[in-house]
Design an enzyme around this catalytic site. Structure first.
Site, PDB file in Angstrom:
ATOM      1  N   TYR A 103      -6.090 -68.264 -21.269  1.00 26.76           N
ATOM      2  CA  TYR A 103      -5.588 -67.348 -20.231  1.00 26.76           C
ATOM      3  C   TYR A 103      -5.348 -65.945 -20.804  1.00 26.76           C
ATOM      4  CZ  TYR A 103      -2.718 -64.794 -17.086  1.00 26.76           C
ATOM      5  OH  TYR A 103      -2.252 -63.773 -16.308  1.00 26.76           O
ATOM      6  N   GLY A 104      -5.656 -64.944 -20.002  1.00 22.75           N
ATOM      7  CA  GLY A 104      -5.592 -63.532 -20.408  1.00 22.75           C
ATOM      8  C   GLY A 104      -4.445 -63.141 -21.317  1.00 22.75           C
ATOM      9  N   GLY A 105      -3.232 -63.213 -20.796  1.00 24.41           N
ATOM     10  CA  GLY A 105      -2.081 -62.732 -21.557  1.00 24.41           C
ATOM     11  C   GLY A 105      -1.836 -63.517 -22.836  1.00 24.41           C
TER      12      GLY A 105
ATOM     13  N   ASN B 196      -0.958 -51.586  -7.792  1.00 22.72           N
ATOM     14  CA  ASN B 196      -1.038 -50.900  -6.497  1.00 22.72           C
ATOM     15  C   ASN B 196      -0.511 -49.466  -6.596  1.00 22.72           C
ATOM     16  OD1 ASN B 196      -2.097 -53.161  -5.261  1.00 22.72           O
ATOM     17  ND2 ASN B 196      -0.128 -53.889  -4.479  1.00 22.72           N
TER      18      ASN B 196
ATOM     19  N   ASN C 263      -1.912 -66.463  -9.403  1.00 23.98           N
ATOM     20  CA  ASN C 263      -2.056 -65.545 -10.543  1.00 23.98           C
ATOM     21  C   ASN C 263      -3.533 -65.327 -10.887  1.00 23.98           C
ATOM     22  OD1 ASN C 263      -1.054 -63.883 -12.671  1.00 23.98           O
ATOM     23  ND2 ASN C 263      -1.295 -65.563 -14.137  1.00 23.98           N
TER      24      ASN C 263
ATOM     25  N   ASP D 135      -0.695 -50.914 -16.663  1.00 25.69           N
ATOM     26  CA  ASP D 135       0.136 -51.969 -17.265  1.00 25.69           C
ATOM     27  C   ASP D 135       0.906 -51.544 -18.512  1.00 25.69           C
ATOM     28  OD1 ASP D 135       0.995 -54.709 -17.103  1.00 25.69           O
ATOM     29  OD2 ASP D 135      -0.293 -55.178 -18.807  1.00 25.69           O
TER      30      ASP D 135
ATOM     31  N   SER E 230       5.800 -58.133 -14.298  1.00 24.27           N
ATOM     32  CA  SER E 230       4.463 -58.610 -13.938  1.00 24.27           C
ATOM     33  C   SER E 230       4.390 -58.937 -12.451  1.00 24.27           C
ATOM     34  CB  SER E 230       4.145 -59.874 -14.731  1.00 24.27           C
ATOM     35  OG  SER E 230       4.402 -59.656 -16.093  1.00 24.27           O
ATOM     36  N   ALA E 231       3.265 -58.554 -11.845  1.00 26.30           N
ATOM     37  CA  ALA E 231       2.985 -58.872 -10.444  1.00 26.30           C
ATOM     38  C   ALA E 231       4.034 -58.297  -9.487  1.00 26.30           C
ATOM     39  CB  ALA E 231       2.821 -60.386 -10.248  1.00 26.30           C
ATOM     40  N   CYS E 232       4.534 -57.088  -9.787  1.00 24.92           N
ATOM     41  CA  CYS E 232       5.475 -56.395  -8.896  1.00 24.92           C
ATOM     42  C   CYS E 232       4.897 -55.072  -8.408  1.00 24.92           C
ATOM     43  CB  CYS E 232       6.802 -56.150  -9.597  1.00 24.92           C
ATOM     44  SG  CYS E 232       7.771 -57.640  -9.816  1.00 24.92           S
TER      45      CYS E 232
ATOM     46  N   ARG F  60      -7.060 -63.390 -11.181  1.00 24.55           N
ATOM     47  CA  ARG F  60      -7.166 -62.039 -11.730  1.00 24.55           C
ATOM     48  C   ARG F  60      -8.572 -61.462 -11.605  1.00 24.55           C
ATOM     49  NH1 ARG F  60      -2.386 -59.942 -14.605  1.00 24.55           N
ATOM     50  NH2 ARG F  60      -0.866 -61.590 -14.320  1.00 24.55           N
TER      51      ARG F  60
ATOM     52  N   ARG G 166       0.752 -66.834 -18.404  1.00 24.71           N
ATOM     53  CA  ARG G 166       1.392 -66.703 -19.706  1.00 24.71           C
ATOM     54  C   ARG G 166       2.411 -67.833 -19.884  1.00 24.71           C
ATOM     55  NH1 ARG G 166       4.610 -63.184 -19.634  1.00 24.71           N
ATOM     56  NH2 ARG G 166       4.289 -62.158 -17.643  1.00 24.71           N
TER      57      ARG G 166
ATOM     58  N   HIS H 198       5.872 -51.511 -21.043  1.00 26.40           N
ATOM     59  CA  HIS H 198       5.162 -52.216 -19.956  1.00 26.40           C
ATOM     60  C   HIS H 198       5.159 -51.295 -18.728  1.00 26.40           C
ATOM     61  CE1 HIS H 198       4.938 -56.224 -17.487  1.00 26.40           C
ATOM     62  NE2 HIS H 198       3.746 -55.764 -17.752  1.00 26.40           N
TER      63      HIS H 198
ATOM     64  N   LYS I 234      -0.951 -58.043 -24.297  1.00 25.61           N
ATOM     65  CA  LYS I 234       0.492 -58.255 -24.446  1.00 25.61           C
ATOM     66  C   LYS I 234       0.878 -58.429 -25.915  1.00 25.61           C
ATOM     67  CE  LYS I 234       0.994 -58.229 -20.008  1.00 25.61           C
ATOM     68  NZ  LYS I 234       1.570 -57.033 -19.386  1.00 25.61           N
TER      69      LYS I 234
ATOM     70  N   ARG J  81      11.799 -56.482  -8.275  1.00 24.99           N
ATOM     71  CA  ARG J  81      11.616 -57.117  -6.976  1.00 24.99           C
ATOM     72  C   ARG J  81      12.969 -57.686  -6.589  1.00 24.99           C
ATOM     73  NH1 ARG J  81       7.006 -59.697  -4.546  1.00 24.99           N
ATOM     74  NH2 ARG J  81       5.619 -58.930  -6.176  1.00 24.99           N
TER      75      ARG J  81
ATOM     76  N   PHE K 235       3.428 -49.809  -0.520  1.00 22.96           N
ATOM     77  CA  PHE K 235       2.036 -49.409  -0.768  1.00 22.96           C
ATOM     78  C   PHE K 235       1.877 -47.883  -0.698  1.00 22.96           C
ATOM     79  CE2 PHE K 235       2.123 -53.773   0.883  1.00 22.96           C
ATOM     80  CZ  PHE K 235       1.766 -54.405  -0.291  1.00 22.96           C
ATOM     81  N   GLY K 236       0.930 -47.374   0.114  1.00 27.82           N
ATOM     82  CA  GLY K 236       0.685 -45.927   0.154  1.00 27.82           C
ATOM     83  C   GLY K 236       1.933 -45.121   0.499  1.00 27.82           C
TER      84      GLY K 236
HETATM   85  C1  OXD Z   1       1.362 -59.505 -16.982  1.00 31.33           C
HETATM   86  C2  OXD Z   1       0.016 -58.912 -16.986  1.00 31.33           C
HETATM   87  O1  OXD Z   1       1.492 -60.733 -16.902  1.00 31.33           O
HETATM   88  O2  OXD Z   1      -0.072 -57.683 -16.982  1.00 31.33           O
HETATM   89  O3  OXD Z   1       2.330 -58.728 -17.063  1.00 31.33           O
HETATM   90  O4  OXD Z   1      -0.974 -59.650 -17.038  1.00 31.33           O
HETATM   91 MN    MN Z   2       1.800 -56.696 -17.284  1.00 31.03          MN
END
Ligand code: OXD
Ligand code: MN
Length: 580
Positions: free
Chosen positions: A198-200, A255, A362, A276, A249-251, A364, A70, A227, A207, A395, A488-489
Site C-alpha cells: 500500500y502507498g503510504g 480538493n 481509501n 500533501d 489524511s482524507a480531510c 487512490r 497505512r 503534512h 510518508k 474534521r 469545496f470551491g
Molecule cells: C495520507 C496520504 O494517508 O497522503 O495522509 O496518503
Molecule cells: Mn497525507
C-alpha cells in the site's frame, strides 16, 4: 557497479546478498523502462488495462484486501532512546528492529527482480531537496515512485554529487499482517518496510522519507517537514499569496489544492503546487519559504467529482494508476461520488451486486502533478515560494468555528498543537473517532512531539516576517446532521478573508481562542447561507472550548518534560481567558 557512489554500491550489494533476488535492475526513470514495466505487470496481473480510448495509459491495480491503508500500529521509529521517539510514535530499540527486519528480508526476493530506485524529493536543482534510494521488489512501487518523485538518472546524478541519500528497503513479502512492519531508523537515515504494497507503507519517498525521516533531519538542520498542501491564491489584481495548509489524511487537502473559485469570484485563481507535503525554510528575507518535495499526487478517489474537484477529474483521464477503485461496464474507473454511471465490478474485481461501497473508501489515483490544470511551474522553483499564511484544520462536526486566526506565532503553534480530527479510512482502524492530531502530523512526526513543538516555537525568533497562522473547519454539522458550510470551491471565501488579513485590509474580533471574522467580513455574495448559520459558524462556545482546552492540556501533559514550558503557559492563559 551501476554507480560511482561507493556507499550506494555497497549497500545494494549487501541487500542483494540478504534478499537473494534473481536479478537487479537500476531504474533510470525513462519512458521505455516504464513501458516494459507496465507490460510485465499486465502479464502478471499486477495491473489491468482500463478503457484505453477514454483513459489512455491508465491502469488499475487491485491490492490484497487486507492491505489497503497505512498501518500506524505496525509503524515504528527506532531511536536509541525511547523518549526521543516520544509517546506519539511506536518505538523499538534499533538493534531489535534491525534484527527483526533482517529475519523478514532474508531470501525474500528469491526468483524476483530487485529494483534500485534513485529518487529526489524536491526539484533536482533545488538546494532544499533531498535524495533517497528505494530498493523494492514491487514493479507497482517503481511505477508509482516514477510519478510521485523525480525518479531515475537525474536523481542518481545528484546522489553522486551530494554523496548523501536516505536508504529505503521495501519488500511486498507475503502480505501477511503478522509479518508487516514499517520501520524508521532516523540516525541511519534508513527506512525498512516489509509486508505491504500500500502507498503510504510502500512508496517510501512519501510518508516515510518526506515526513518521518525528513522531520528528524529538519529538526537538526533548522527547517520543517510538514503534512501540508501548498497553493498560490491569485486575487483579481494579479497578486499571488502562497498558503500552506495542514489537514489530516482524507480531510480535503487535495480538493483545496485544486480549488476552482465560485462564480461570484471572477478573477480569482488558485495555483496548485502540492497536495500533501511541504518542506519549509526560513529565507534570507525573514519569510518562510516552501517547496513541495513530491512530483505527483497519491489522492483519495471517493468523493472526487465534477462538483467537488473538477481539476482532479480532468487530470485523471490519461497516464494515471488507479488503485482499488471500481469499474463500469465499459471499463472506466469508478468510485462513490464520481458520476451517475453504474459500477459493475468492485474494488476486489468482483461482480458488483450489493449496496456497499464499490470502490474502497481509501482507493487512490497516482498521477504526475503537472497534469493538473491548475498546476504552476512555481512547483519547480529551486528556492520555493514565500508563505503568507499557514492553515491548520480538522474534521470536526461540532464546536470548532469555520475560521479563526492565531494572535501571534507562539499562539499559532498552540493552535497547531491543539488540532484534533475525526479519523478517516486513510489508516486502518475505526473511522469517525475524534483524535488529537497536532499539525496533522500524529502519524508522521519522526520524533517526540514535545521536541517538535519546541522546534516550531524556535521559528518565532528566526522569522522576522512570519506568516499568519489560521485554523479552519469545513466540516461543521447542524443538529440534523447536515453540513453547515458548503465547502469545496466556496472555501475560497475563507482564503480571501485570510489574504485580506495578511494585507491588513480587514479587522477581526478577539476571543480567547483567536481572532474571528465578523458576519460582514466574509464575502458571502451569491451564497445561500442563513444568517443564523453564518453566525453559528463564526461564534465561540466558551463552555465547549473550556472542555476542549482542558482535553488539550491533558494531551500536552502526556509529553512530560518535553512539552515546552512556554506552550504550557500559553495554554494556561487561553484557559484562564475562557474561564473569565
Ligand atoms: C495520507 C496520504 O494517508 O497522503 O495522509 O496518503
Ligand atoms: Mn497525507
Amino acid at each position: 557497479m551501476a554507480t560511482r557512489n561507493q556507499a550506494l554500491a555497497q549497500w545494494v550489494e549487501q541487500v542483494a546478498q540478504l534478499t537473494q533476488p534473481q536479478r537487479i535492475h537500476w531504474c533510470d526513470g525513462s519512458d521505455d523502462e516504464n513501458e516494459s514495466l507496465v507490460e510485465a505487470m499486465l502479464d502478471s496481473g499486477d495491473l489491468a488495462e482500463l478503457n484505453q480510448e477514454a483513459y489512455p495509459n491508465c491502469y488499475l491495480h487491485l491490492s490484497d484486501p487486507g492491505d489497503v491503508a497505512r498501518v500506524e500500529h505496525l509503524t515504528f521509529v527506532c531511536t536509541p532512546r525511547e523518549e526521543d521517539a516520544g509517546p506519539n510514535n511506536n518505538w523499538m530499540d534499533p538493534s531489535e528492529g534491525k534484527a527483526k527486519m533482517q529475519g523478514l528480508f532474508a531470501g525474500c526476493m528469491q526468483g524476483r527482480t530487485m529494483y534500485v530506485v534513485p529518487y529526489c524529493m524536491g526539484p533536482l536543482e533545488s538546494p532544499l531537496s533531498r535524495c533517497g534510494v528505494e530498493i523494492t521488489d514491487s514493479p507497482y512501487v517503481v511505477a508509482n515512485m516514477r510519478l510521485m518523485t523525480r525518479m531515475g538518472a537525474g536523481a542518481l546524478d545528484r546522489i553522486e554529487q551530494d554523496g548523501m541519500f536516505v536508504k529505503g528497503l521495501h519488500s511486498t513479502g507475503e502480505l501477511d499482517p503478522e509479518r508487516r512492519f514499517i520501520m524508521h531508523f532516523p540516525d541511519d537515515l534508513m527506512i525498512q518496510s516489509y509486508g505491504s504494497g500500500y502507498g503510504g507503507n510502500a512508496l517510501l519517498g512519501k510518508k516515510c522519507h518526506a515526513l518521518r525521516i525528513a522531520s528528524w533531519q529538519a529538526r537538526s538542520e533548522g527547517w520543517l517537514a510538514e503534512h501540508m498542501m501548498l497553493v498560490g491564491v491569485e486575487s483579481p489584481d494579479g497578486e499571488v499569496h502562497y498558503v500552506a495548509a495542514a489537514f489530516p489524511s482524507a480531510c480535503g487537502k487535495t480538493n483545496l489544492a485544486m480549488l476552482i473559485p465560485p462564480e461570484s469570484h471572477k478573477g480569482w485563481k488558485v495555483w496548485t503546487i502540492g497536495d500533501d507535503i511541504s518542506w519549509l525554510h526560513v529565507g534570507n528575507d525573514g519569510r518562510l519559504w516552501a517547496i513541495n518535495p513530491e512530483a505527483g499526487f497519491f489522492g483519495v478517489a471517493p468523493g472526487t467529482s465534477a462538483e467537488t474537484n473538477p481539476n482532479a477529474l480532468a487530470m485523471l483521464h490519461h497516464d494515471t494508476i488507479f488503485t482499488n477503485v471500481a469499474t463500469t461496464a465499459d471499463n472506466k474507473p469508478w468510485w462513490e461520488g464520481k458520476s451517475d454511471e453504474t459500477p459493475v465490478r468492485d474494488w476486489q474485481g468482483r461482480e458488483y451486486t450489493n449496496g456497499g461501497p464499490a470502490a474502497h473508501p481509501n482507493s487512490r489515483f497516482t498521477v504526475a502533478i503537472n497534469q493538473c490544470p491548475s498546476y504552476t511551474d512555481k512547483a519547480e522553483a529551486p528556492q520555493g515560494v514565500p508563505i503568507s499564511a499557514i492553515v491548520f484544520g480538522g474534521r470536526r462536526e461540532r464546536l470548532v468555528p469555520l475560521v479563526f486566526e492565531s494572535k501571534d506565532w507562539e499562539h499559532g503553534v498552540l493552535v497547531g498543537a491543539s488540532m484534533a480530527s475525526e479519523t478517516t479510512a486513510a489508516a486502518t482502524g475505526a473511522v469517525g473517532v475524534v483524535r488529537r492530531d497536532p499539525m496533522a502530523m500524529k502519524p508522521f512526526c519522526g520524533y517526540n512531539f514535545g521536541d517538535y513543538w519546541q522546534h516550531w516555537l524556535s521559528f518565532g525568533d528566526k522569522l522576522t516576517r512570519p506568516p499568519r497562522v489560521f485554523h479552519v473547519n469545513w466540516f461543521r454539522k447542524d443538529s440534523s446532521g447536515r453540513f453547515m458550510w458548503p465547502g469545496f470551491g466556496e472555501n475560497l471565501r475563507v482564503l480571501q478573508w485570510m489574504i485580506r488579513r495578511c494585507k491588513g485590509e480587514v479587522e477581526a474580533h478577539e476571543t480567547p481562542i483567536g481572532l474571528l471574522p465578523g458576519a460582514g467580513d466574509l464575502d458571502i455574495s451569491g451564497l445561500d447561507l442563513e444568517p443564523a448559520t453564518l453566525a453559528a459558524l463564526i461564534s465561540v462556545d466558551s463552555v465547549g472550548w473550556r472542555e476542549e482546552m482542558e482535553a488539550v492540556g491533558k494531551y500536552l501533559g502526556e509529553f512530560g518534560e518535553r512539552t515546552p514550558a512556554s506552550l504550557l503557559d500559553r495554554h494556561r492563559r487561553v484557559l484562564a481567558e475562557l474561564a473569565a
